[in-house]
Design a protein around this motif. Structure first.
Motif, PDB file in Angstrom:
ATOM      1  N   VAL A  22       0.915  -0.959  -0.127  1.00 43.89           N
ATOM      2  CA  VAL A  22       0.140   0.095   0.350  1.00 43.89           C
ATOM      3  C   VAL A  22       1.039   1.480  -0.023  1.00 43.89           C
ATOM      4  CG1 VAL A  22      -1.782   1.253   1.340  1.00 43.89           C
ATOM      5  CG2 VAL A  22      -1.613  -0.660   1.515  1.00 43.89           C
ATOM      6  N   ILE A  23       0.818   2.205  -0.605  1.00 42.99           N
ATOM      7  CA  ILE A  23       1.866   3.666  -1.076  1.00 42.99           C
ATOM      8  C   ILE A  23       1.265   3.856   0.750  1.00 42.99           C
ATOM      9  CG2 ILE A  23       1.829   5.858  -2.326  1.00 42.99           C
ATOM     10  CD1 ILE A  23       1.212   4.670  -4.207  1.00 42.99           C
ATOM     11  N   PRO A  24       2.554   3.947   0.768  1.00 42.05           N
ATOM     12  CA  PRO A  24       2.794   4.775   1.942  1.00 42.05           C
ATOM     13  C   PRO A  24       1.777   5.649   2.743  1.00 42.05           C
ATOM     14  CG  PRO A  24       4.334   3.265   2.095  1.00 42.05           C
ATOM     15  CD  PRO A  24       3.667   3.308   0.639  1.00 42.05           C
ATOM     16  N   GLU A  25       1.352   6.736   3.340  1.00 46.06           N
ATOM     17  CA  GLU A  25       0.740   7.775   3.661  1.00 46.06           C
ATOM     18  C   GLU A  25       0.162   7.883   5.042  1.00 46.06           C
ATOM     19  OE1 GLU A  25      -3.802   8.712   2.215  1.00 46.06           O
ATOM     20  OE2 GLU A  25      -2.073   8.341   0.749  1.00 46.06           O
ATOM     21  N   LYS A  26       0.223   9.044   5.754  1.00 46.87           N
ATOM     22  CA  LYS A  26      -0.269   8.974   7.160  1.00 46.87           C
ATOM     23  C   LYS A  26      -1.622   8.018   7.289  1.00 46.87           C
ATOM     24  CE  LYS A  26      -1.161  12.125  10.865  1.00 46.87           C
ATOM     25  NZ  LYS A  26      -0.239  11.292  11.968  1.00 46.87           N
ATOM     26  N   ASP A  27      -1.548   7.194   8.198  1.00 48.28           N
ATOM     27  CA  ASP A  27      -3.053   6.389   8.491  1.00 48.28           C
ATOM     28  C   ASP A  27      -3.390   5.319   7.799  1.00 48.28           C
ATOM     29  OD1 ASP A  27      -2.530   7.560  11.116  1.00 48.28           O
ATOM     30  OD2 ASP A  27      -3.711   9.488  10.994  1.00 48.28           O
ATOM     31  N   LYS A  28      -3.104   5.512   6.993  1.00 48.85           N
ATOM     32  CA  LYS A  28      -3.894   4.451   5.674  1.00 48.85           C
ATOM     33  C   LYS A  28      -3.835   3.125   6.232  1.00 48.85           C
ATOM     34  CE  LYS A  28      -3.139   4.541   1.159  1.00 48.85           C
ATOM     35  NZ  LYS A  28      -3.671   5.130   0.553  1.00 48.85           N
ATOM     36  N   TYR A  42      -7.523  -3.524  14.401  1.00 49.23           N
ATOM     37  CA  TYR A  42      -6.306  -2.251  13.964  1.00 49.23           C
ATOM     38  C   TYR A  42      -6.150  -1.511  15.305  1.00 49.23           C
ATOM     39  CZ  TYR A  42      -3.791   1.930  13.174  1.00 49.23           C
ATOM     40  OH  TYR A  42      -2.992   3.368  13.165  1.00 49.23           O
ATOM     41  N   ASP A  43      -6.614  -1.995  16.141  1.00 53.87           N
ATOM     42  CA  ASP A  43      -5.791  -1.189  18.111  1.00 53.87           C
ATOM     43  C   ASP A  43      -4.959  -2.250  19.099  1.00 53.87           C
ATOM     44  OD1 ASP A  43      -7.821   0.987  16.914  1.00 53.87           O
ATOM     45  OD2 ASP A  43      -9.551   0.347  18.410  1.00 53.87           O
ATOM     46  N   GLU A  44      -5.651  -3.166  17.878  1.00 53.23           N
ATOM     47  CA  GLU A  44      -4.687  -4.441  18.875  1.00 53.23           C
ATOM     48  C   GLU A  44      -2.928  -4.615  17.834  1.00 53.23           C
ATOM     49  OE1 GLU A  44      -4.738  -9.419  18.776  1.00 53.23           O
ATOM     50  OE2 GLU A  44      -6.754  -8.323  18.333  1.00 53.23           O
ATOM     51  N   PHE A  45      -3.097  -4.228  16.700  1.00 57.35           N
ATOM     52  CA  PHE A  45      -1.668  -4.009  16.287  1.00 57.35           C
ATOM     53  C   PHE A  45      -1.312  -2.910  15.667  1.00 57.35           C
ATOM     54  CE2 PHE A  45      -3.637  -8.703  15.318  1.00 57.35           C
ATOM     55  CZ  PHE A  45      -2.730  -9.125  15.588  1.00 57.35           C
ATOM     56  N   GLN A  46      -1.975  -1.465  15.790  1.00 53.61           N
ATOM     57  CA  GLN A  46      -1.505  -0.171  15.693  1.00 53.61           C
ATOM     58  C   GLN A  46       0.285  -0.367  15.545  1.00 53.61           C
ATOM     59  OE1 GLN A  46      -3.870   2.442  17.891  1.00 53.61           O
ATOM     60  NE2 GLN A  46      -3.073   2.781  19.253  1.00 53.61           N
ATOM     61  N   HIS A  47       0.307  -0.660  16.317  1.00 49.82           N
ATOM     62  CA  HIS A  47       2.007  -0.310  16.392  1.00 49.82           C
ATOM     63  C   HIS A  47       2.872  -0.792  15.813  1.00 49.82           C
ATOM     64  CE1 HIS A  47       1.158   2.056  20.695  1.00 49.82           C
ATOM     65  NE2 HIS A  47       1.192   0.923  20.699  1.00 49.82           N
ATOM     66  N   GLN A  48       2.753  -2.187  15.073  1.00 49.67           N
ATOM     67  CA  GLN A  48       3.026  -2.585  13.849  1.00 49.67           C
ATOM     68  C   GLN A  48       3.023  -1.972  12.532  1.00 49.67           C
ATOM     69  OE1 GLN A  48       1.157  -6.467  16.306  1.00 49.67           O
ATOM     70  NE2 GLN A  48       4.341  -7.431  14.696  1.00 49.67           N
ATOM     71  N   LEU A  49       1.159  -1.496  12.306  1.00 49.83           N
ATOM     72  CA  LEU A  49       0.430  -1.001  10.758  1.00 49.83           C
ATOM     73  C   LEU A  49       1.023   0.618  11.438  1.00 49.83           C
ATOM     74  CD1 LEU A  49      -3.052  -2.958  11.515  1.00 49.83           C
ATOM     75  CD2 LEU A  49      -0.793  -3.290  10.230  1.00 49.83           C
ATOM     76  N   SER A  50       2.212   1.069  12.295  1.00 48.47           N
ATOM     77  CA  SER A  50       2.701   2.256  11.649  1.00 48.47           C
ATOM     78  C   SER A  50       2.951   2.768  10.993  1.00 48.47           C
ATOM     79  CB  SER A  50       2.404   2.838  13.233  1.00 48.47           C
ATOM     80  OG  SER A  50       3.835   2.329  13.770  1.00 48.47           O
ATOM     81  N   GLU A  51       2.861   3.897  10.090  1.00 44.35           N
ATOM     82  CA  GLU A  51       3.947   3.953   9.583  1.00 44.35           C
ATOM     83  C   GLU A  51       5.224   4.865   9.826  1.00 44.35           C
ATOM     84  OE1 GLU A  51       0.736   5.140   9.249  1.00 44.35           O
ATOM     85  OE2 GLU A  51       0.171   3.865   7.670  1.00 44.35           O
ATOM     86  N   THR A  68       5.037  -4.355   9.687  1.00 44.04           N
ATOM     87  CA  THR A  68       4.202  -4.089   8.544  1.00 44.04           C
ATOM     88  C   THR A  68       3.435  -5.537   8.361  1.00 44.04           C
ATOM     89  OG1 THR A  68       4.073  -2.160   9.132  1.00 44.04           O
ATOM     90  CG2 THR A  68       2.073  -3.203   7.465  1.00 44.04           C
ATOM     91  N   TYR A  69       4.408  -6.048   7.631  1.00 48.13           N
ATOM     92  CA  TYR A  69       3.803  -7.503   6.723  1.00 48.13           C
ATOM     93  C   TYR A  69       4.210  -8.630   8.020  1.00 48.13           C
ATOM     94  CZ  TYR A  69       6.287  -3.974   2.913  1.00 48.13           C
ATOM     95  OH  TYR A  69       6.091  -2.714   2.885  1.00 48.13           O
ATOM     96  N   SER A  70       4.937  -8.058   8.699  1.00 50.58           N
ATOM     97  CA  SER A  70       4.814  -9.629   9.734  1.00 50.58           C
ATOM     98  C   SER A  70       3.737  -9.231  10.328  1.00 50.58           C
ATOM     99  CB  SER A  70       5.684  -9.623  11.131  1.00 50.58           C
ATOM    100  OG  SER A  70       6.920  -9.131  10.673  1.00 50.58           O
ATOM    101  N   ALA A  71       2.665  -8.408  11.076  1.00 55.23           N
ATOM    102  CA  ALA A  71       1.788  -7.683  11.554  1.00 55.23           C
ATOM    103  C   ALA A  71       0.544  -8.726  10.160  1.00 55.23           C
ATOM    104  CB  ALA A  71       0.887  -6.470  11.799  1.00 55.23           C
ATOM    105  N   LEU A  72       0.236  -8.202   9.630  1.00 52.65           N
ATOM    106  CA  LEU A  72      -0.664  -9.048   8.112  1.00 52.65           C
ATOM    107  C   LEU A  72      -0.056 -10.682   8.143  1.00 52.65           C
ATOM    108  CD1 LEU A  72      -0.264  -6.238   5.286  1.00 52.65           C
ATOM    109  CD2 LEU A  72      -2.037  -6.746   7.059  1.00 52.65           C
ATOM    110  N   LEU A  73       0.103 -10.961   8.361  1.00 53.21           N
ATOM    111  CA  LEU A  73       0.544 -12.558   7.829  1.00 53.21           C
ATOM    112  C   LEU A  73      -0.272 -12.966   9.029  1.00 53.21           C
ATOM    113  CD1 LEU A  73       4.279 -12.971   7.344  1.00 53.21           C
ATOM    114  CD2 LEU A  73       2.069 -13.636   6.157  1.00 53.21           C
TER     115      LEU A  73
END
Length: 96
Positions: A22-28, A42-51, A68-73
């Motif tokens: 996903v093209i990174p941007e704030k809060d994507k 999202y709230d559970e994984f927010q630290h891994q999904l941050s940009e 992010t990639y690990s979180a998505l897995l």
């Protein structure tokens, strides 16, 4: 007729073939999860999904955190437990 999961995986492969997650941007990622009705996930994984934010030549840029990639897995199997949730999430992902 193909099952909806097979179609969704095909869409993911198509997006991945373009070369970016996903093209990174704030809060994507937050927007994707919230629009898909998965705010708790999202709230559970927010630290891994941050940009990661950085400045270059007086412009602000964002890049996906490598975690992010690990979180998505971890997240995808949770979403596939309910095919409707998975399809809604994938459609939101594809739209971004």
């Amino acid at each position: 007729m193909d099952r909806i999961q097979k179609i969704a995986l095909s869409k993911i492969a198509d997006v991945r073939a373009a070369g970016t997650l996903v093209i990174p941007e704030k809060d994507k990622w937050k927007k994707i999860f919230y629009n898909a009705g998965q705010s708790e996930l999202y709230d559970e994984f927010q630290h891994q999904l941050s940009e990661n934010r950085f400045e270059e030549h007086w412009q602000v840029h964002y890049e996906n955190d490598p975690r992010t990639y690990s979180a998505l897995l971890e997240i995808i199997p949770i979403l596939t437990d309910n095919s409707r949730d998975f399809v809604v999430f994938i459609n939101e992902y594809i739209s971004k």
